[in-house]
Design a protein around this motif. Structure first.
Motif, PDB file in Angstrom:
ATOM      1  N   GLN A 147     -47.363  52.273 -12.692  1.00 22.69           N
ATOM      2  CA  GLN A 147     -46.473  52.662 -13.787  1.00 22.69           C
ATOM      3  C   GLN A 147     -45.606  51.482 -14.210  1.00 22.69           C
ATOM      4  N   LEU A 150     -47.693  49.094 -16.244  1.00 24.61           N
ATOM      5  CA  LEU A 150     -47.913  49.607 -17.596  1.00 24.61           C
ATOM      6  C   LEU A 150     -46.699  49.356 -18.473  1.00 24.61           C
ATOM      7  N   ARG A 151     -45.508  49.597 -17.937  1.00 26.34           N
ATOM      8  CA  ARG A 151     -44.298  49.372 -18.723  1.00 26.34           C
ATOM      9  C   ARG A 151     -44.153  47.898 -19.096  1.00 26.34           C
ATOM     10  N   GLU A 154     -46.682  47.185 -21.883  1.00 25.32           N
ATOM     11  CA  GLU A 154     -46.244  47.743 -23.159  1.00 25.32           C
ATOM     12  C   GLU A 154     -45.081  46.944 -23.727  1.00 25.32           C
ATOM     13  N   THR A 198     -43.602  54.237 -26.774  1.00 22.39           N
ATOM     14  CA  THR A 198     -43.941  53.517 -25.546  1.00 22.39           C
ATOM     15  C   THR A 198     -43.109  53.956 -24.362  1.00 22.39           C
ATOM     16  N   PRO A 201     -45.659  58.263 -21.333  1.00 23.90           N
ATOM     17  CA  PRO A 201     -46.954  57.832 -20.781  1.00 23.90           C
ATOM     18  C   PRO A 201     -48.133  58.205 -21.667  1.00 23.90           C
ATOM     19  N   TRP A 202     -47.989  59.281 -22.462  1.00 25.31           N
ATOM     20  CA  TRP A 202     -49.076  59.746 -23.322  1.00 25.31           C
ATOM     21  C   TRP A 202     -48.503  60.150 -24.682  1.00 25.31           C
ATOM     22  N   PRO A 242     -52.863  56.755 -24.095  1.00 22.63           N
ATOM     23  CA  PRO A 242     -51.723  55.880 -23.804  1.00 22.63           C
ATOM     24  C   PRO A 242     -51.166  55.293 -25.102  1.00 22.63           C
ATOM     25  N   LEU A 245     -52.453  51.827 -27.850  1.00 23.57           N
ATOM     26  CA  LEU A 245     -53.804  51.410 -27.491  1.00 23.57           C
ATOM     27  C   LEU A 245     -54.593  51.070 -28.759  1.00 23.57           C
ATOM     28  N   ARG A 305     -54.487  47.604 -19.187  1.00 23.95           N
ATOM     29  CA  ARG A 305     -53.985  48.971 -19.291  1.00 23.95           C
ATOM     30  C   ARG A 305     -55.103  49.992 -19.070  1.00 23.95           C
ATOM     31  N   VAL A 309     -55.014  52.961 -16.299  1.00 29.53           N
ATOM     32  CA  VAL A 309     -54.931  54.367 -16.710  1.00 29.53           C
ATOM     33  C   VAL A 309     -56.252  55.099 -16.517  1.00 29.53           C
ATOM     34  N   TYR A 310     -57.364  54.410 -16.782  1.00 29.92           N
ATOM     35  CA  TYR A 310     -58.686  55.047 -16.684  1.00 29.92           C
ATOM     36  C   TYR A 310     -59.595  54.242 -15.754  1.00 29.92           C
TER      37      TYR A 310
END
Length: 333
Positions: A147, A150-151, A154, A198, A201-202, A242, A245, A305, A309-310
Motif C-alpha cells: 500500500q 502504491l501511494r 501515485e 488517488t 484504492p479503487w 486503481p 491507470l 502498480r 495490485v494484480y
C-alpha cells in the motif's frame, strides 16, 4: 522483522487465548462423541466420557499455556523440559485422583501416552499457532508495504500531470485569454480527479474516462484544428480499477504523441466483460519520440502498480509500429 521467538512480552495475548477457547469447544465436542459412543452398551457412559476428557484436555491446555506464558523468561529447551516435567506431575495427580475416582486401572500404554504423546502434541500445537500468527503478521506487513509503494507511485503522477496541464493553459493564455477561464475549470476538474481519486484504492472506470475528457478539452483548446481524441468504451464502466491507470496511459500518449505543429491523435479503447478488462491507448508519434520501451515514468509506474495490485493477473504491452504507439493493459478481475 521479528521471528516467532523474538517477542519478549510476558503473559498471554488475545492471539494466544483464542486457541484455548477452541480447545474448550473441542473438549465439549469430544465429550459428546465419547458419550454417544459409550452410552449404547455402557451404563456409566457419562463417567467414562468425563474421565477421558479430564485425562486429556486439562494437561494438553497446561502444556500449551506453559509454552506461551514462559516464552519471554526461558529458552526453548528449558520450556520443553518444563513441559515434560509437567507431564510427569499430571501423571502422578491422575493416578492418585482421577483413576481411583472413576475406577480406572492405569496401563503402561496410557502412562506412555500421558508422558510422551500429549506433551509432544501440546508443544506442536504451540509451534503451529505461533507459525500461523507469524504468517498473518507477515501478510499484514507485506500488505502495508504494498500500500505504501502504491501511494508513492501515485504521488509521482500528480506533479507530472500538473506540469503538463499548466503548460497547456499557459500556451492558450499567450494566444487567446478569453479561452482561459473555461480551461481553468477543466484543469480544476482534472486536478480534482488526480488529487481526490488517488486517495482511494479503487475508483469507477468511468471516472478515469471523465478525467480523459477534461484533459482532452485542454488539448483541444490549445490546437482546435489539430487535436483528435477519440474514446470508444464498451461494457460495465462502473467496474473498480486503481486510480490513474488509464489516465496515465492517456497522459503519456499526449506527452509523447504531440507533433511540433500541435498535431495530436489519440484513440482510447475500453472493453469490459466478465472475463477481463482491456484498456488500450494508441497515438501517432513524431519521429523524435522515444522508443516504446523508453517512455519514462509513465510506463514504469504502470508496470509496478499492476504487479502490486494484480499479481499474476495482469499484462502490460507497449509497442511502436508504423509510426503509431499502442499501449494495452489487460486485467483479469
Amino acid at each position: 522483522m521479528q521471528s516467532p521467538d523474538d517477542e519478549r512480552r510476558v503473559g498471554m495475548t488475545n492471539d494466544a487465548i483464542a486457541p484455548l477457547l477452541a480447545l474448550v469447544g473441542g473438549a465439549f465436542a469430544l465429550w459428546l462423541v465419547l458419550f454417544g459412543a459409550y452410552r449404547i452398551d455402557r451404563p456409566d457412559a457419562v463417567g467414562i466420557a468425563t474421565a477421558t476428557v479430564l485425562l486429556v484436555v486439562p494437561p494438553l491446555a497446561s502444556y500449551y499455556l506453559a509454552m506461551e506464558a514462559t516464552r519471554a523468561v526461558a529458552s526453548l529447551a528449558v520450556r520443553i523440559a518444563a513441559v515434560f516435567a509437567l507431564a510427569l506431575a499430571w501423571l502422578v495427580v491422575q493416578r492418585a485422583i482421577v483413576y481411583p475416582a472413576f475406577g480406572f486401572v492405569a496401563t503402561f500404554g496410557e502412562s506412555a501416552a500421558n508422558l510422551v504423546l500429549l506433551p509432544t502434541f501440546g508443544i506442536a500445537a504451540w509451534f503451529g499457532v505461533r507459525a500461523l500468527r507469524y504468517r498473518r503478521r507477515l501478510s499484514q506487513a507485506l500488505a502495508l508495504q504494498a500500500q505504501t509503494e502504491l501511494r508513492l507511485l501515485e504521488a509521482q503522477l500528480a506533479p507530472h500531470m500538473l506540469f503538463n496541464m499548466l503548460n497547456t493553459v499557459y500556451a492558450v493564455l499567450l494566444t487567446d485569454r478569453d479561452k482561459a477561464v473555461p480551461l481553468f475549470l477543466s484543469m480544476a476538474e482534472a486536478l480534482r480527479h488526480v488529487v481526490d481519486r488517488t486517495r482511494k484504492p479503487w475508483i469507477a472506470l468511468r471516472d478515469e474516462l471523465d478525467f480523459i475528457e477534461h484533459y482532452a478539452t485542454l488539448e483541444r483548446a490549445r490546437h482546435p484544428e489539430s487535436v483528435a481524441v477519440r474514446v470508444d468504451a464498451q461494457g460495465d464502466l462502473d467496474v473498480p480499477v486503481p486510480p490513474m491507470l488509464l489516465a496515465t496511459l492517456f497522459e503519456n500518449a499526449v506527452k509523447h504523441g504531440r507533433f511540433d505543429d500541435g498535431t495530436l491523435e489519440v484513440d482510447v479503447q475500453v472493453r469490459v466483460d466478465e472475463a477481463r478488462i482491456v484498456l488500450a491507448v494508441e497515438n501517432r508519434v513524431p519521429s523524435s519520440a522515444p522508443a516504446a520501451g523508453g517512455l519514462g515514468v509513465g510506463h514504469a509506474n504502470i508496470r509496478q502498480r499492476l504487479a502490486l495490485v494484480y499479481p499474476g493477473r495482469s499484462r502490460f504491452d507497449a509497442d511502436l509500429r508504423d509510426a503509431r504507439h499502442r499501449a494495452v493493459i489487460e486485467i483479469v478481475p
